[in-house]
Design an enzyme around this catalytic site. Structure first.
Site, short mmCIF file in Angstrom:
data_model
loop_
_atom_site.label_atom_id
_atom_site.label_comp_id
_atom_site.label_asym_id
_atom_site.label_seq_id
_atom_site.Cartn_x
_atom_site.Cartn_y
_atom_site.Cartn_z
N GLY A 123 0.83 -1.20 0.00
CA GLY A 123 0.00 0.00 0.00
C GLY A 123 0.86 1.24 0.00
O GLY A 123 2.09 1.16 -0.10
N GLY A 124 0.22 2.39 0.15
CA GLY A 124 0.94 3.64 0.10
C GLY A 124 1.84 3.86 1.32
O GLY A 124 2.81 4.58 1.27
N MET A 125 1.47 3.22 2.43
CA MET A 125 2.19 3.45 3.68
C MET A 125 3.29 2.41 3.90
O MET A 125 4.30 2.68 4.54
CB MET A 125 1.20 3.39 4.84
CG MET A 125 1.69 4.04 6.09
SD MET A 125 0.33 4.37 7.20
CE MET A 125 -0.33 2.77 7.56
N LYS A 146 3.94 -5.50 9.02
CA LYS A 146 3.71 -4.33 8.19
C LYS A 146 4.96 -3.46 8.30
O LYS A 146 5.32 -3.04 9.40
CB LYS A 146 2.47 -3.57 8.64
CG LYS A 146 2.13 -2.44 7.67
CD LYS A 146 0.68 -1.99 7.84
CE LYS A 146 0.29 -0.99 6.77
NZ LYS A 146 -1.12 -0.63 6.82
N ASP A 194 -10.86 6.19 6.71
CA ASP A 194 -10.58 5.62 5.38
C ASP A 194 -11.29 4.28 5.23
O ASP A 194 -10.71 3.30 4.76
CB ASP A 194 -9.07 5.48 5.16
CG ASP A 194 -8.72 5.26 3.68
OD1 ASP A 194 -9.58 5.57 2.82
OD2 ASP A 194 -7.62 4.77 3.39
#
Lengths: 276, 331
Positions: free
Chosen positions: B33-35, B53, B145
């Site tokens: 993902g973006g993070m 993560k 989100d």
């Protein structure tokens, strides 16, 4: 530039094109040599070949041009074959001619990192060069002041035959992908050479068997352990170490081909999906 | 040597893997993902599989590490079956921040219901999503989100709400009490004018970057958008003009249409005030009770009663038919 010493990779990749070998007119381009510094999250900051190619030192400029040719000749050859639909012999001549003219006319010296990425600039130069085929032919006859490169066109042609790109392939994307492939091939060759030089044959064998022979016969960790008489933990440790070293070689090669730290970070994200 | 396409892709993936050769051993990549990137990993100390993560890069460019840390702290603070438990937070040898969490199995909400046309089944899942978000709100955490991609559904219908990286902590909630969440550095807070979220699922006030005006009702809006998705199999338009799901799918029952429309009201004051009230209306619809968001006519009332009391009505009808048959049977 630190590439003054002949790198192991250029020895590994010094496969000659038979036609050119017979003429005895070639030199082998060398990618920038890997450093001997220990591995870290970032490769050591160094002058990139793009800086060297615009520098005042003629010798450093020549070596930088060689390094650029080593990194880009295969994408250039394949691109000419696909984009311009040239026969293999024509594409070989155009590839040689392009680098000869680029060195002679200083194409790469005029590159402005503020305006475009080097890859895009090179492709634009290449398109311009091929579209002026007559000039290319003249340059070929003159030799562009530089002897032809020693390039393994047969292997490049074999790759095109083995996995032909789709008819509607996006050529920009294709060029990028081939450049990434060439970059990884360079990094793997360096890793192989380093392991051979330092006697780390088993770790490289694990890496080769598990990470390079990808396909339906790729063994599991356990199978590989039995094959090489290693405990599974040792297999994963070797793999982890080899991958880390591969990344270091890759980032070093990439850093040398980028004009700035920003571009380096950007390219690393594109190539690896993460920051360097 | 020549690298095949398969080998090249594999090398790109493994060369980009984090150096997690301490406690955790990376197995493979699960999602990106973006993070950051989520990896399946093995916890060597406890001998179990976990999900790691990992932030995209070392350093704190664009505040990504703070968001990752904030997400870990939010998840560690909230205890609910719909939230993934966090086991560990740390820094990898390559300088990237990570947190280890329970490895979850299942499919994304948008994939899960691709072959499931039953509206009641979808609504029951929606109720579980609401329960999880309501728990977070009770602890002063606003997700900001919510969307189908951030909801996982397990094999037994269990729901997990993911990606709390842009969550906002309400000052007057439990999260305001002393604790690790509140010790997060000030830059982690969202500046006014910053737009975080996903078009189509973002409340208008959130899309305007009105951070102060964004409260729990922004999540109510996003849940309304998820309900819209569940009823129409289509994402709401990114310009925020989703409106009535019946316009896209006429088979949507009117009470459900009203629920969805109210949740998606442009003005926060016209939406359900809390997630619980939204969930209560959905539950009412499922059990055949009147829905607060919908004023029904006599025909709808009769239809609902008939549907709700179908079994006793059928028994009465059968009894009356039998009595009539016995009365008029020729002797």
């Amino acid at each position: 530039m630190p590439g003054a010493v002949q790198s192991p990779v250029s020895l590994v990749t010094r496969v000659t094109c038979v036609r050119r070998q017979a003429a005895g007119l070639y030199w082998a381009p060398a990618m920038p040599a890997p450093s001997a510094e220990p591995a870290g999250p970032f490769p050591p900051t160094r002058h990139s070949v793009l800086e060297a190619v615009r520098g005042g030192d003629a010798d450093a400029r020549r070596r930088a041009c060689e390094a650029l040719a080593a990194a880009y000749w295969k994408p250039v050859y394949k691109y000419v074959r696909l984009r311009w639909r040239r026969e293999p012999a024509d594409a070989e001549d155009l590839t040689q001619g392009f680098f000869a003219v680029a060195f002679e006319k200083g194409f790469f010296e005029r590159f402005d990192p503020e305006r475009a990425r080097f890859r895009t600039y090179l492709r634009t130069c290449l398109d311009g060069f091929v579209s002026k085929e007559r000039a290319a032919a003249r340059a070929q006859k003159r030799g562009g002041g530089v002897v032809p490169l020693s390039l393994d066109f047969e292997s490049a042609e074999g790759e095109l035959t083995l996995s032909p790109p789709a008819a509607d392939v996006d050529l920009e994307e294709y060029f990028h992908r081939e450049w990434v492939r060439a970059l990884f091939e360079t990094a793997v060759a360096r890793l192989r050479a380093r392991c051979a030089a330092s006697g780390r044959l088993v770790p490289f064998a694990v890496f080769e068997r598990y990470d390079l022979d990808r396909g339906p016969d790729t063994p599991t960790y356990a199978q590989l352990g039995r094959e090489l008489d290693l405990p599974v933990t040792q297999v994963t440790n070797h793999l982890s170490a080899m991958r880390r070293e591969l990344r270091r070689h890759l980032l070093e090669a990439l850093r040398a081909l980028c004009a700035s730290d920003d571009e380096f970070r950007h390219e690393a994200r594109l190539v690896l999906g993460r920051d360097p | 040597m020549t690298l095949s396409d398969v080998t090249l892709e594999h090398l790109r993936a493994v060369a980009g893997e984090p150096d997690a050769d301490g406690r955790y051993e990376i197995v493979d990549e699960i999602a990106r993902g973006g993070m950051g990137t989520v990896y399946r990993a093995r916890d060597r100390e406890l001998g179990r599989e976990v999900a790691l993560k990992v932030s995209l890069q070392p350093g704190n460019e664009a505040g990504l590490e703070e968001r990752l840390l904030r997400e870990a702290r939010v998840l560690a603070r909230l205890e609910h079956p719909g939230l993934v438990p966090v086991h560990d937070v740390g820094t990898l040898p390559d300088g990237r921040l990570f947190y280890a969490m329970k490895r979850v199995r299942g499919s994304r909400l948008d994939h899960h219901f691709a072959a499931e046309p039953s509206i009641p089944a979808r609504l029951r899942t929606f109720e579980r999503i609401c329960e999880t978000v309501a728990c977070a709100h009770a602890h002063g955490v606003i997700h900001r989100d919510l969307k189908p991609e951030n909801v996982m559904v397990g094999a037994f219908g269990e729901v997990l709400v993911l990606d709390w990286g842009v969550a906002r902590l309400r000052d007057d909630g439990v999260a305001a009490a002393p604790g690790p969440v509140d010790e997060a550095p000030a830059p982690g807070r969202t500046a006014h004018g910053t737009v975080l979220g996903t078009p189509g699922y973002m409340a208008p006030e959130q899309a305007r970057g009105d951070v102060e005006g964004t409260d729990e009702r922004a999540d109510v809006y996003a849940l309304g958008a998820i309900l819209y998705f569940l009823l129409t199999d289509a994402a709401p338009p990114p310009d925020g003009s989703a409106g009535s799901p019946r316009r896209r799918n006429p088979a949507v029952p009117r009470p459900l249409d009203s629920i969805c429309t109210r949740a998606l009201a442009a003005e926060a004051g016209q939406r359900y005030p809390t997630v619980q009230t939204l969930a209560a209306d959905v539950s009412a619809f499922l059990s055949g009770r009147p829905v607060a968001a919908h004023r029904e006519g006599p025909i709808e009332w009769a239809s609902r009663q008939a549907s709700r009391y179908r079994t006793p009505l059928l028994l009465i009808a059968a009894y009356l038919v039998m009595r009539a048959a016995l009365l008029f049977w020729p002797r």
